[in-house]
Design a protein around this motif. Structure first.
Motif, PDB file in Angstrom:
ATOM      1  N   LEU A  58       0.835  -1.184   0.000  1.00  0.00           N
ATOM      2  CA  LEU A  58       0.000   0.000   0.000  1.00  0.00           C
ATOM      3  C   LEU A  58       0.877   1.244   0.000  1.00  0.00           C
ATOM      4  O   LEU A  58       1.920   1.271   0.645  1.00  0.00           O
ATOM      5  CB  LEU A  58      -0.912  -0.002   1.228  1.00  0.00           C
ATOM      6  N   ALA A  59       0.462   2.250  -0.736  1.00  0.00           N
ATOM      7  CA  ALA A  59       1.253   3.473  -0.857  1.00  0.00           C
ATOM      8  C   ALA A  59       1.363   4.174   0.490  1.00  0.00           C
ATOM      9  O   ALA A  59       0.363   4.356   1.191  1.00  0.00           O
ATOM     10  CB  ALA A  59       0.609   4.402  -1.876  1.00  0.00           C
ATOM     11  N   ALA A  60       2.577   4.557   0.835  1.00  0.00           N
ATOM     12  CA  ALA A  60       2.780   5.306   2.074  1.00  0.00           C
ATOM     13  C   ALA A  60       2.164   6.691   1.922  1.00  0.00           C
ATOM     14  O   ALA A  60       2.190   7.287   0.848  1.00  0.00           O
ATOM     15  CB  ALA A  60       4.274   5.412   2.369  1.00  0.00           C
ATOM     16  N   GLY A  61       1.577   7.202   2.986  1.00  0.00           N
ATOM     17  CA  GLY A  61       0.991   8.533   2.947  1.00  0.00           C
ATOM     18  C   GLY A  61      -0.308   8.625   2.164  1.00  0.00           C
ATOM     19  O   GLY A  61      -0.757   9.728   1.848  1.00  0.00           O
ATOM     20  N   ARG A  62      -0.908   7.483   1.849  1.00  0.00           N
ATOM     21  CA  ARG A  62      -2.170   7.519   1.094  1.00  0.00           C
ATOM     22  C   ARG A  62      -3.248   8.206   1.928  1.00  0.00           C
ATOM     23  O   ARG A  62      -3.283   8.068   3.141  1.00  0.00           O
ATOM     24  CB  ARG A  62      -2.601   6.104   0.705  1.00  0.00           C
ATOM     25  N   LYS A  63      -4.116   8.936   1.267  1.00  0.00           N
ATOM     26  CA  LYS A  63      -5.192   9.651   1.957  1.00  0.00           C
ATOM     27  C   LYS A  63      -6.477   8.847   1.812  1.00  0.00           C
ATOM     28  O   LYS A  63      -6.891   8.526   0.707  1.00  0.00           O
ATOM     29  CB  LYS A  63      -5.359  11.048   1.371  1.00  0.00           C
ATOM     30  N   LEU A  64      -7.082   8.530   2.955  1.00  0.00           N
ATOM     31  CA  LEU A  64      -8.323   7.765   2.971  1.00  0.00           C
ATOM     32  C   LEU A  64      -9.474   8.686   3.354  1.00  0.00           C
ATOM     33  O   LEU A  64      -9.344   9.505   4.263  1.00  0.00           O
ATOM     34  CB  LEU A  64      -8.219   6.609   3.966  1.00  0.00           C
ATOM     35  N   ARG A  65     -10.579   8.544   2.652  1.00  0.00           N
ATOM     36  CA  ARG A  65     -11.758   9.373   2.935  1.00  0.00           C
ATOM     37  C   ARG A  65     -12.610   8.690   4.008  1.00  0.00           C
ATOM     38  O   ARG A  65     -12.875   7.494   3.926  1.00  0.00           O
ATOM     39  CB  ARG A  65     -12.569   9.566   1.658  1.00  0.00           C
ATOM     40  N   PRO A  66     -13.057   9.445   5.029  1.00  0.00           N
ATOM     41  CA  PRO A  66     -13.868   8.844   6.091  1.00  0.00           C
ATOM     42  C   PRO A  66     -15.271   8.492   5.597  1.00  0.00           C
ATOM     43  O   PRO A  66     -15.873   9.227   4.810  1.00  0.00           O
ATOM     44  CB  PRO A  66     -13.910   9.924   7.172  1.00  0.00           C
ATOM     45  N   ALA A  67     -15.763   7.354   6.062  1.00  0.00           N
ATOM     46  CA  ALA A  67     -17.110   6.893   5.714  1.00  0.00           C
ATOM     47  C   ALA A  67     -17.675   6.132   6.900  1.00  0.00           C
ATOM     48  O   ALA A  67     -16.937   5.638   7.758  1.00  0.00           O
ATOM     49  CB  ALA A  67     -17.070   6.002   4.475  1.00  0.00           C
ATOM     50  N   GLY A  68     -18.995   6.046   6.948  1.00  0.00           N
ATOM     51  CA  GLY A  68     -19.660   5.288   7.999  1.00  0.00           C
ATOM     52  C   GLY A  68     -20.700   4.365   7.394  1.00  0.00           C
ATOM     53  O   GLY A  68     -21.411   4.754   6.459  1.00  0.00           O
ATOM     54  N   VAL A  69     -20.751   3.145   7.878  1.00  0.00           N
ATOM     55  CA  VAL A  69     -21.809   2.221   7.469  1.00  0.00           C
ATOM     56  C   VAL A  69     -22.547   1.772   8.717  1.00  0.00           C
ATOM     57  O   VAL A  69     -21.967   1.673   9.798  1.00  0.00           O
ATOM     58  CB  VAL A  69     -21.273   0.994   6.689  1.00  0.00           C
ATOM     59  N   LEU A  70     -23.836   1.522   8.557  1.00  0.00           N
ATOM     60  CA  LEU A  70     -24.644   1.065   9.671  1.00  0.00           C
ATOM     61  C   LEU A  70     -24.760  -0.448   9.619  1.00  0.00           C
ATOM     62  O   LEU A  70     -25.024  -1.019   8.553  1.00  0.00           O
ATOM     63  CB  LEU A  70     -26.039   1.701   9.603  1.00  0.00           C
ATOM     64  N   VAL A  71     -24.511  -1.095  10.751  1.00  0.00           N
ATOM     65  CA  VAL A  71     -24.731  -2.533  10.896  1.00  0.00           C
ATOM     66  C   VAL A  71     -26.030  -2.660  11.697  1.00  0.00           C
ATOM     67  O   VAL A  71     -26.003  -2.745  12.926  1.00  0.00           O
ATOM     68  CB  VAL A  71     -23.555  -3.223  11.613  1.00  0.00           C
ATOM     69  N   PRO A  72     -27.191  -2.613  11.002  1.00  0.00           N
ATOM     70  CA  PRO A  72     -28.470  -2.566  11.702  1.00  0.00           C
ATOM     71  C   PRO A  72     -28.960  -3.965  12.070  1.00  0.00           C
ATOM     72  O   PRO A  72     -29.238  -4.788  11.206  1.00  0.00           O
ATOM     73  CB  PRO A  72     -29.411  -1.895  10.695  1.00  0.00           C
ATOM     74  N   ILE A  73     -29.049  -4.234  13.365  1.00  0.00           N
ATOM     75  CA  ILE A  73     -29.495  -5.536  13.852  1.00  0.00           C
ATOM     76  C   ILE A  73     -30.944  -5.404  14.293  1.00  0.00           C
ATOM     77  O   ILE A  73     -31.239  -4.755  15.295  1.00  0.00           O
ATOM     78  CB  ILE A  73     -28.608  -6.032  15.004  1.00  0.00           C
ATOM     79  N   SER A  74     -31.840  -5.998  13.507  1.00  0.00           N
ATOM     80  CA  SER A  74     -33.269  -5.913  13.803  1.00  0.00           C
ATOM     81  C   SER A  74     -33.675  -7.026  14.766  1.00  0.00           C
ATOM     82  O   SER A  74     -33.340  -8.194  14.558  1.00  0.00           O
ATOM     83  CB  SER A  74     -34.083  -6.018  12.516  1.00  0.00           C
ATOM     84  N   THR A  75     -34.415  -6.637  15.806  1.00  0.00           N
ATOM     85  CA  THR A  75     -34.905  -7.609  16.785  1.00  0.00           C
ATOM     86  C   THR A  75     -36.432  -7.683  16.760  1.00  0.00           C
ATOM     87  O   THR A  75     -37.040  -8.202  17.687  1.00  0.00           O
ATOM     88  CB  THR A  75     -34.430  -7.229  18.198  1.00  0.00           C
ATOM     89  N   THR A  76     -37.040  -7.192  15.694  1.00  0.00           N
ATOM     90  CA  THR A  76     -38.502  -7.086  15.658  1.00  0.00           C
ATOM     91  C   THR A  76     -39.202  -8.411  15.403  1.00  0.00           C
ATOM     92  O   THR A  76     -40.398  -8.529  15.657  1.00  0.00           O
ATOM     93  CB  THR A  76     -38.950  -6.084  14.579  1.00  0.00           C
ATOM     94  N   SER A  77     -38.497  -9.405  14.891  1.00  0.00           N
ATOM     95  CA  SER A  77     -39.157 -10.681  14.566  1.00  0.00           C
ATOM     96  C   SER A  77     -38.689 -11.822  15.462  1.00  0.00           C
ATOM     97  O   SER A  77     -38.792 -12.987  15.100  1.00  0.00           O
ATOM     98  CB  SER A  77     -38.897 -11.049  13.101  1.00  0.00           C
ATOM     99  N   GLY A  78     -38.170 -11.501  16.634  1.00  0.00           N
ATOM    100  CA  GLY A  78     -37.693 -12.545  17.535  1.00  0.00           C
ATOM    101  C   GLY A  78     -36.214 -12.786  17.348  1.00  0.00           C
ATOM    102  O   GLY A  78     -35.385 -12.220  18.053  1.00  0.00           O
ATOM    103  N   GLU A  79     -35.853 -13.603  16.371  1.00  0.00           N
ATOM    104  CA  GLU A  79     -34.433 -13.882  16.107  1.00  0.00           C
ATOM    105  C   GLU A  79     -33.781 -12.653  15.482  1.00  0.00           C
ATOM    106  O   GLU A  79     -34.278 -12.119  14.486  1.00  0.00           O
ATOM    107  CB  GLU A  79     -34.296 -15.077  15.156  1.00  0.00           C
ATOM    108  N   PRO A  80     -32.676 -12.171  16.041  1.00  0.00           N
ATOM    109  CA  PRO A  80     -32.016 -10.990  15.478  1.00  0.00           C
ATOM    110  C   PRO A  80     -31.525 -11.238  14.051  1.00  0.00           C
ATOM    111  O   PRO A  80     -30.983 -12.308  13.741  1.00  0.00           O
ATOM    112  CB  PRO A  80     -30.832 -10.748  16.426  1.00  0.00           C
TER     113      PRO A  80
END
Length: 197
Positions: A30-52
Motif C-alpha cells: 500500500l502506498a505510504a501517505g495515502r489519503k483515505l476518505r472517512p465513511a460510515g456504514v450502519l450494521v443494523p441488527i433488527s430484533t422485531t421478529s424474535g431472532e435478530p
C-alpha cells in the motif's frame, strides 16, 4: 434483548486493530501517505421478529462503483455530517428509509480500509421497532436480512479469490441463500464474529 445489547457492547469495547480489504493479501504493498476518505456504514441488527437479523442491501446494478454487490447502508462522510455515525444514519435514511432516530447505537467496530480509498467505520445499532422500507431506486435494488447467528458463526465464512490488478486477491465470503456476501462487507462481519466468540 438486554443480553444481546450487553454482549454486543462488551464485544465492541474489546481492544483490537482495524481491518482492510488487504488482510488476506500481505504481498500487496500500500502506498505510504495515502489519503483515505472517512465513511460510515450502519450494521443494523433488527430484533422485531424474535431472532435478530442484520439488514443488508443489494446495490443497484446501475451504480458506477460496486454495482450489484451486497453492502451495509452507508457511505462517505459529508461536510454536513457531525461524524461517521451521523453519516451512517443519514445514508441509512436515504438508502432504505430507516428513520434517523430509530437505531439505538451500541458502538463501533474498528475502522476498515477499502480498495477504493475509504476509511470505513462500522456503526452497530439495534432496530427494535418496525419501519417502512423505502429502497432508493437509484442506489438500492433490494433490501434483505440475514440471521445474526449465521453471520456470527466463523464456520460460515469461506476464503475465495479472484484476479485484481493482475494479481490473485484473497477475500472473505459469507454466503446466505441466494446472496453472495463478500469483500469489505464480509470482512467487517467477520470482524464482528471474531469479537463475539
Amino acid at each position: 434483548m438486554p443480553d444481546l445489547i450487553e454482549t454486543l457492547r462488551t464485544a465492541l469495547e474489546r481492544s483490537g486493530t482495524g481491518s482492510s480489504d488487504f488482510d488476506l493479501n500481505p504481498n500487496i504493498e500500500l502506498a505510504a501517505g495515502r489519503k483515505l476518505r472517512p465513511a460510515g456504514v450502519l450494521v443494523p441488527i433488527s430484533t422485531t421478529s424474535g431472532e435478530p437479523h442484520v439488514i443488508l442491501t443489494k446495490r443497484s446494478s446501475a451504480l458506477k462503483h460496486h454495482p450489484g454487490q451486497i453492502a451495509f447502508p452507508g457511505g462517505k462522510q459529508d461536510d454536513g455530517d457531525a461524524d461517521v455515525t451521523a453519516a451512517a444514519l443519514r445514508e441509512a435514511w436515504e438508502e432504505v428509509g430507516l428513520p434517523r432516530d430509530l437505531p439505538k447505537v451500541i458502538g463501533q467496530l474498528p475502522e476498515h480500509e477499502t480498495v477504493t480509498g475509504f476509511r470505513v467505520t462500522p456503526v452497530v445499532a439495534i432496530i427494535d421497532r418496525d419501519f417502512q422500507l423505502q429502497p432508493e431506486p437509484g442506489e438500492v435494488d433490494e433490501v434483505f436480512s440475514v440471521p445474526l447467528n449465521h453471520l456470527l458463526n466463523p464456520e460460515n465464512y469461506v476464503v475465495e479469490s479472484r484476479f485484481w490488478r493482475g494479481e490473485r486477491r484473497l477475500y472473505f465470503t459469507v454466503p446466505y441463500g441466494p446472496y453472495y456476501i463478500w469483500g469489505a462487507t464480509a470482512r467487517m462481519l467477520r470482524g464482528l464474529a471474531d469479537r463475539m466468540q
